[in-house]
Write an enzyme that holds these catalytic residues in place. Structure first.
Site, PDB file in Angstrom:
ATOM      1  N   SER A 198      45.514  45.834  59.996  1.00  0.00           N
ATOM      2  CA  SER A 198      44.526  46.608  60.748  1.00  0.00           C
ATOM      3  C   SER A 198      43.841  47.646  59.873  1.00  0.00           C
ATOM      4  CB  SER A 198      45.178  47.287  61.947  1.00  0.00           C
ATOM      5  OG  SER A 198      46.055  48.328  61.536  1.00  0.00           O
ATOM      6  N   ALA A 230      50.844  53.703  65.231  1.00  0.00           N
ATOM      7  CA  ALA A 230      51.836  52.772  64.691  1.00  0.00           C
ATOM      8  C   ALA A 230      51.247  51.360  64.536  1.00  0.00           C
ATOM      9  CB  ALA A 230      53.057  52.731  65.606  1.00  0.00           C
ATOM     10  N   PRO A 231      51.604  50.680  63.436  1.00  0.00           N
ATOM     11  CA  PRO A 231      52.524  51.089  62.362  1.00  0.00           C
ATOM     12  C   PRO A 231      51.903  51.950  61.275  1.00  0.00           C
ATOM     13  CG  PRO A 231      51.791  48.852  61.982  1.00  0.00           C
ATOM     14  CD  PRO A 231      51.174  49.263  63.283  1.00  0.00           C
ATOM     15  N   GLY A 233      48.313  51.597  59.874  1.00  0.00           N
ATOM     16  CA  GLY A 233      47.234  51.074  59.036  1.00  0.00           C
ATOM     17  C   GLY A 233      46.023  51.970  58.967  1.00  0.00           C
ATOM     18  N   ASP A 249      51.913  58.412  68.256  1.00  0.00           N
ATOM     19  CA  ASP A 249      52.358  57.119  68.800  1.00  0.00           C
ATOM     20  C   ASP A 249      53.863  57.194  69.048  1.00  0.00           C
ATOM     21  OD1 ASP A 249      53.030  54.279  69.206  1.00  0.00           O
ATOM     22  OD2 ASP A 249      51.044  53.886  68.364  1.00  0.00           O
ATOM     23  N   ASP A 269      52.341  60.175  73.883  1.00  0.00           N
ATOM     24  CA  ASP A 269      51.375  59.248  74.459  1.00  0.00           C
ATOM     25  C   ASP A 269      49.976  59.595  73.946  1.00  0.00           C
ATOM     26  OD1 ASP A 269      49.706  57.686  75.978  1.00  0.00           O
ATOM     27  OD2 ASP A 269      50.518  58.286  77.913  1.00  0.00           O
ATOM     28  N   ASP A 285      42.928  53.149  68.057  1.00  0.00           N
ATOM     29  CA  ASP A 285      42.997  51.684  68.193  1.00  0.00           C
ATOM     30  C   ASP A 285      44.033  51.326  69.252  1.00  0.00           C
ATOM     31  OD1 ASP A 285      42.400  49.034  67.729  1.00  0.00           O
ATOM     32  OD2 ASP A 285      43.753  48.843  66.010  1.00  0.00           O
ATOM     33  N   LYS A 314      38.707  47.194  73.497  1.00  0.00           N
ATOM     34  CA  LYS A 314      39.228  45.843  73.710  1.00  0.00           C
ATOM     35  C   LYS A 314      38.477  45.214  74.877  1.00  0.00           C
ATOM     36  CE  LYS A 314      42.350  47.287  70.752  1.00  0.00           C
ATOM     37  NZ  LYS A 314      42.396  46.863  69.348  1.00  0.00           N
TER      38      LYS A 314
END
Length: 364
Positions: A198, A230-231, A233, A249, A269, A285, A314
């Protein structure tokens, strides 16, 4: 150009031909032009035909309605038939008819051009054309430079889009409609120390969505927040530029960002967390309904929590274009209600999947 008709040729992600067609219809509406659109599914290209006097004004339309799903876009002619093989089975000469088509465009008032790109659709069948594309580019470039058709003192680019071994579109792009890469596909290497692929998405967003002034604002010492980090990128991209990053995260960070002194990881959150003081950059993201993300970004901007934000929306399986426009309108409404001005750019990047990436900046 003096031809009566012209063609817009757009490259896109396979499966998003309908949304790219909506891009082109929106551009045509700005020009009050009538177009006939061919958006065959799974081809990764969309072609629109109309009056040349209208379609050659594409730069004026893009300034008003920048495309979202069209990765690259040029103005050309109808498809050119190319020879395949001779009767004896040897490969036929494709260079000569392409040079003739290019010369016809030059005589019609197009060109000269600063460079030539040989492109192909971003599909499995399209990628099989890459050896032919490389061969043609080398030979055409040499011939065009020898004839003075390629010149340095112009901003025009010459495109040859191969749709098969026996068909191509020839045309021209100029700033601002052209892509920075052939077919809109960036050549980015996956960094070995980045925790996920990502990271390439944010790197592409920096290159595509930001102008020079915005890229200059990605400098050491500034503060950024990564929601849904997370993770890590996207956090990695920010930290490697020297920004101090708050990565929000509940999941773990991986790789070098987990121990990076520039990174503070908060297990909270991302949809609810807000900073105590304003930050310079926000990136997000998070997998969530696009309108909810749009509203959250709008409030971050309107409340002064950040000045710049890059985020993903999304998209649902249906009415994807309408959903993007709805999110754009919602962000604008929230920021406008606060009495602020803003700029918003939205694109489907090469590294995006069922999503688009956006950049919004508050204009103080």
């Amino acid at each position: 150009m003096t031809s009566a008709t012209a063609t817009w040729v757009a490259c896109c992600r396979g499966g998003f031909e309908a949304e790219t067609a909506a891009d082109l219809r929106r551009l045509a509406a700005v020009l009050d032009a009538t177009i006939d659109v061919d958006a065959t599914a799974a081809t990764a290209i969309v072609v629109a035909r109309g009056d040349a006097a209208d379609l050659t004004r594409i730069g004026d339309a893009i300034a008003v309605a920048p495309p979202i799903f069209a990765r690259s876009l040029f103005v050309g002619s109808d498809a050119l038939a190319l020879p395949g093989f001779t009767a004896g089975g040897s490969r036929a000469d494709r260079v000569t008819p392409l040079l003739a088509a290019i010369e016809a465009r030059r005589l019609d008032g197009d060109g000269p051009w600063q460079s030539i790109w040989i492109e192909y659709p971003d599909t499995n069948d399209g990628k099989e054309l890459s050896p032919l594309a490389r061969s043609l580019e080398t030979r055409l470039d040499a011939a065009l430079r020898a004839s003075g058709t390629i010149a340095a003192d112009t901003t025009l680019r010459l495109h040859v889009l191969l749709t098969s071994g026996t068909q191509a579109y020839v045309g021209t792009s100029d700033d601002p409609e052209r892509s920075a890469w052939p077919s809109g596909i960036p050549r980015l290497r996956m960094p070995g120390s980045a925790p996920s692929r990502s990271t390439l998405k944010l790197a592409e967003a920096f290159a595509v969505l930001l102008d020079n002034a915005d890229r200059a604002a990605l400098r050491p010492g500034l503060y950024a927040v990564d929601l849904g980090a997370a993770p890590g990128g996207w956090t990695w991209q920010l930290a490697r530029r020297g920004l101090k990053v708050t990565a929000v995260d509940n999941g773990p960070l991986k790789g070098s960002v987990a121990d990076d002194p520039l990174v503070t990881h908060l297990r909270e959150d991302g949809l609810r967390w807000r900073p105590r003081r304003a930050v310079d950059w926000l990136v997000c993201d998070i997998v969530e309904q696009p309108l909810r993300i749009a509203e959250m970004i709008g409030h971050w901007m309107a409340d002064g929590a950040t000045r710049r934000a890059i985020f993903n929306l999304k998209l649902p399986m249906k009415k994807r274009y309408d959903e993007v426009r709805r999110c754009e309108a919602r962000i604008a409404a929230i920021i406008d209600a606060a009495g602020l001005h803003h700029t918003l750019r939205v694109r489907q990047l090469y590294h995006d999947r069922e999503e688009v990436t956006a950049f919004v900046k508050r204009a103080d």
